[in-house]
Design an enzyme around this catalytic site. Structure first.
Site, mmCIF file in Angstrom:
data_model
loop_
_atom_site.group_PDB
_atom_site.id
_atom_site.type_symbol
_atom_site.label_atom_id
_atom_site.label_comp_id
_atom_site.label_asym_id
_atom_site.label_seq_id
_atom_site.Cartn_x
_atom_site.Cartn_y
_atom_site.Cartn_z
ATOM 1 N NE ARG A 50 18.114 97.654 11.946
ATOM 2 C CZ ARG A 50 18.037 98.956 11.998
ATOM 3 N NH1 ARG A 50 18.946 99.618 12.645
ATOM 4 N NH2 ARG A 50 17.326 99.906 11.294
ATOM 5 C CB CYS A 51 22.234 93.751 17.129
ATOM 6 S SG CYS A 51 23.434 92.853 18.278
ATOM 7 N N PRO A 52 24.033 91.421 15.275
ATOM 8 C CG PRO A 52 25.386 89.298 15.233
ATOM 9 C CD PRO A 52 24.042 90.153 14.850
#
Length: 81
Positions: free
Chosen positions: A13-15
Site C-alpha cells: 500500500r501507498c507509499p
C-alpha cells in the site's frame, strides 16, 4: 512490451510501491524500462504523479482484472541523467 527489470509491488500500500519503484529505477540505466505490477488502486494516480514530478516516462499503464486481486501494470522508462 519489452522491459529490462521487473518490480512486484503486489500487496503493498501507498507509499511503498512508489518507494520500491524509486529504488528499482536507481538500478537501471537511463532509457531502460521498469515494469511494475501493483494491486493498490491508488497506485494509478500515484505513479502518474511520480512520473510527472521526476521526469520518468510512463510508456504504458494497464489493468489485469483476471488476477485474483485486480492488478495495475506500469511500464516506466527511466529519464536520461
Amino acid at each position: 512490451m519489452e522491459f529490462h527489470q521487473e518490480l512486484d509491488a503486489r500487496g503493498l500500500r501507498c507509499p511503498l510501491p512508489i518507494l520500491r519503484c524509486k529504488k528499482a529505477l536507481s538500478d537501471v540505466a537511463a532509457g531502460e524500462i521498469l515494469k511494475v505490477t501493483a494491486t493498490d488502486p491508488g497506485s494509478v494516480k500515484d505513479f502518474q504523479a511520480f512520473c510527472k514530478q521526476t521526469g520518468h516516462e510512463m510508456l504504458a499503464m494497464a489493468e489485469n482484472a483476471d488476477a485474483p486481486e485486480k492488478e495495475f501494470i506500469f511500464h516506466i522508462k527511466k529519464r536520461a541523467a
